[in-house]
Write a protein that holds these residues in place. Structure first.
Motif, PDB file in Angstrom:
ATOM      1  N   VAL A  55       0.873  -1.172   0.000  1.00 26.52           N
ATOM      2  CA  VAL A  55       0.000   0.000   0.000  1.00 26.52           C
ATOM      3  C   VAL A  55       0.907   1.218   0.000  1.00 26.52           C
ATOM      4  N   GLU A  56       0.693   2.071  -0.971  1.00 28.24           N
ATOM      5  CA  GLU A  56       1.530   3.265  -1.126  1.00 28.24           C
ATOM      6  C   GLU A  56       3.015   2.887  -1.149  1.00 28.24           C
ATOM      7  N   GLN A  57       3.330   1.818  -1.872  1.00 27.39           N
ATOM      8  CA  GLN A  57       4.686   1.341  -2.128  1.00 27.39           C
ATOM      9  C   GLN A  57       5.410   0.830  -0.879  1.00 27.39           C
ATOM     10  N   GLN A  58       4.655   0.442   0.140  1.00 29.39           N
ATOM     11  CA  GLN A  58       5.214  -0.173   1.342  1.00 29.39           C
ATOM     12  C   GLN A  58       4.571  -1.550   1.505  1.00 29.39           C
ATOM     13  N   VAL A  59       5.394  -2.594   1.597  1.00 29.99           N
ATOM     14  CA  VAL A  59       4.855  -3.939   1.804  1.00 29.99           C
ATOM     15  C   VAL A  59       4.151  -3.969   3.155  1.00 29.99           C
ATOM     16  N   VAL A  60       2.933  -4.515   3.153  1.00 29.14           N
ATOM     17  CA  VAL A  60       2.095  -4.527   4.348  1.00 29.14           C
ATOM     18  C   VAL A  60       1.509  -5.921   4.548  1.00 29.14           C
ATOM     19  N   ASP A  61       0.843  -6.112   5.687  1.00 29.07           N
ATOM     20  CA  ASP A  61       0.145  -7.382   5.906  1.00 29.07           C
ATOM     21  C   ASP A  61      -1.329  -7.204   5.553  1.00 29.07           C
ATOM     22  N   TRP A  62      -2.067  -8.308   5.620  1.00 27.10           N
ATOM     23  CA  TRP A  62      -3.463  -8.317   5.158  1.00 27.10           C
ATOM     24  C   TRP A  62      -4.401  -7.559   6.084  1.00 27.10           C
ATOM     25  N   GLU A  63      -3.962  -7.225   7.281  1.00 28.12           N
ATOM     26  CA  GLU A  63      -4.807  -6.479   8.232  1.00 28.12           C
ATOM     27  C   GLU A  63      -4.635  -4.969   8.120  1.00 28.12           C
ATOM     28  N   THR A  64      -3.805  -4.514   7.197  1.00 26.69           N
ATOM     29  CA  THR A  64      -3.552  -3.084   7.036  1.00 26.69           C
ATOM     30  C   THR A  64      -4.816  -2.355   6.597  1.00 26.69           C
ATOM     31  N   PRO A  65      -5.162  -1.265   7.301  1.00 33.29           N
ATOM     32  CA  PRO A  65      -6.346  -0.485   6.916  1.00 33.29           C
ATOM     33  C   PRO A  65      -6.157   0.203   5.561  1.00 33.29           C
ATOM     34  N   LEU A  66      -7.260   0.411   4.880  1.00 32.17           N
ATOM     35  CA  LEU A  66      -7.255   1.106   3.590  1.00 32.17           C
ATOM     36  C   LEU A  66      -7.962   2.448   3.696  1.00 32.17           C
ATOM     37  N   ASN A  67      -7.473   3.394   2.896  1.00 27.43           N
ATOM     38  CA  ASN A  67      -8.168   4.655   2.655  1.00 27.43           C
ATOM     39  C   ASN A  67      -8.705   4.597   1.233  1.00 27.43           C
ATOM     40  N   GLY A  68      -9.649   5.423   0.930  1.00 24.19           N
ATOM     41  CA  GLY A  68     -10.305   5.375  -0.376  1.00 24.19           C
ATOM     42  C   GLY A  68      -9.449   5.766  -1.552  1.00 24.19           C
ATOM     43  N   ASP A  69      -8.274   6.356  -1.304  1.00 19.16           N
ATOM     44  CA  ASP A  69      -7.443   6.805  -2.420  1.00 19.16           C
ATOM     45  C   ASP A  69      -6.067   6.133  -2.435  1.00 19.16           C
ATOM     46  N   ASP A  70      -5.946   4.976  -1.785  1.00 19.40           N
ATOM     47  CA  ASP A  70      -4.669   4.269  -1.731  1.00 19.40           C
ATOM     48  C   ASP A  70      -4.314   3.608  -3.055  1.00 19.40           C
ATOM     49  N   GLU A  71      -3.009   3.450  -3.261  1.00 24.41           N
ATOM     50  CA  GLU A  71      -2.493   2.601  -4.328  1.00 24.41           C
ATOM     51  C   GLU A  71      -2.186   1.250  -3.686  1.00 24.41           C
ATOM     52  N   VAL A  72      -2.774   0.193  -4.238  1.00 25.52           N
ATOM     53  CA  VAL A  72      -2.598  -1.159  -3.700  1.00 25.52           C
ATOM     54  C   VAL A  72      -2.018  -2.030  -4.809  1.00 25.52           C
ATOM     55  N   ALA A  73      -0.846  -2.606  -4.527  1.00 33.59           N
ATOM     56  CA  ALA A  73      -0.168  -3.434  -5.521  1.00 33.59           C
ATOM     57  C   ALA A  73      -0.067  -4.867  -5.010  1.00 33.59           C
ATOM     58  N   PHE A  74      -0.415  -5.803  -5.871  1.00 36.33           N
ATOM     59  CA  PHE A  74      -0.314  -7.229  -5.569  1.00 36.33           C
ATOM     60  C   PHE A  74       0.789  -7.812  -6.435  1.00 36.33           C
ATOM     61  N   PHE A  75       1.691  -8.613  -5.813  1.00 35.97           N
ATOM     62  CA  PHE A  75       2.750  -9.214  -6.604  1.00 35.97           C
ATOM     63  C   PHE A  75       3.213 -10.523  -5.975  1.00 35.97           C
ATOM     64  N   PRO A  76       3.563 -11.486  -6.847  1.00 32.48           N
ATOM     65  CA  PRO A  76       4.038 -12.782  -6.356  1.00 32.48           C
ATOM     66  C   PRO A  76       5.488 -12.647  -5.881  1.00 32.48           C
ATOM     67  N   PRO A  77       5.974 -13.669  -5.185  1.00 30.87           N
ATOM     68  CA  PRO A  77       7.372 -13.637  -4.763  1.00 30.87           C
ATOM     69  C   PRO A  77       8.278 -13.561  -5.997  1.00 30.87           C
ATOM     70  N   VAL A  78       9.386 -12.883  -5.831  1.00 33.43           N
ATOM     71  CA  VAL A  78      10.335 -12.715  -6.928  1.00 33.43           C
ATOM     72  C   VAL A  78      11.523 -13.640  -6.686  1.00 33.43           C
ATOM     73  N   THR A  79      11.904 -14.346  -7.728  1.00 37.15           N
ATOM     74  CA  THR A  79      13.087 -15.193  -7.629  1.00 37.15           C
ATOM     75  C   THR A  79      14.104 -14.731  -8.644  1.00 37.15           C
ATOM     76  N   GLY A  80      15.308 -14.957  -8.353  1.00 38.57           N
ATOM     77  CA  GLY A  80      16.382 -14.562  -9.273  1.00 38.57           C
ATOM     78  C   GLY A  80      17.349 -15.710  -9.452  1.00 38.57           C
ATOM     79  N   GLY A  81      18.261 -15.497 -10.359  1.00 38.11           N
ATOM     80  CA  GLY A  81      19.199 -16.576 -10.585  1.00 38.11           C
ATOM     81  C   GLY A  81      20.523 -16.080 -11.029  1.00 38.11           C
TER      82      GLY A  81
END
Length: 83
Positions: free
Chosen positions: A57-83
């Motif tokens: 939320v707003e470019q900060q990784v959060v947990d699922w209990e984090t409150p939302l405001n009506g104008d937030d940016e919410v990003a969902f992404f899977p784990p990233v792996t590298g090699g």
């Protein structure tokens, strides 16, 4: 208006990379938003309940209990792996 972003595999699984969504009535947390989005169908449920899924939320990784405001940016992404 929430700004929702979907990255990497989620982008393909959900056929969406970005959308604007009014904060649904009764939804107060990131987890509540995830559950609301899962009502869209099995592919949404599977994608948003995949192991290791991160949310920011707003470019900060959060947990699922984090409150939302009506104008937030919410990003969902899977784990990233590298090699």
């Amino acid at each position: 208006m929430l700004k929702l972003l979907f990255f990497a595999r989620l982008r393909e699984d959900l056929n969406s990379h970005e959308e604007a969504l009014p904060l649904p009535d009764g939804i107060t947390t990131v987890g509540g938003l995830r559950d609301h989005l899962c009502l869209r169908g099995d592919n949404w449920h599977k994608a948003l309940h995949s192991a290791g899924l991160f949310v920011a939320v707003e470019q900060q990784v959060v947990d699922w209990e984090t409150p939302l405001n009506g104008d937030d940016e919410v990003a969902f992404f899977p784990p990233v792996t590298g090699g």
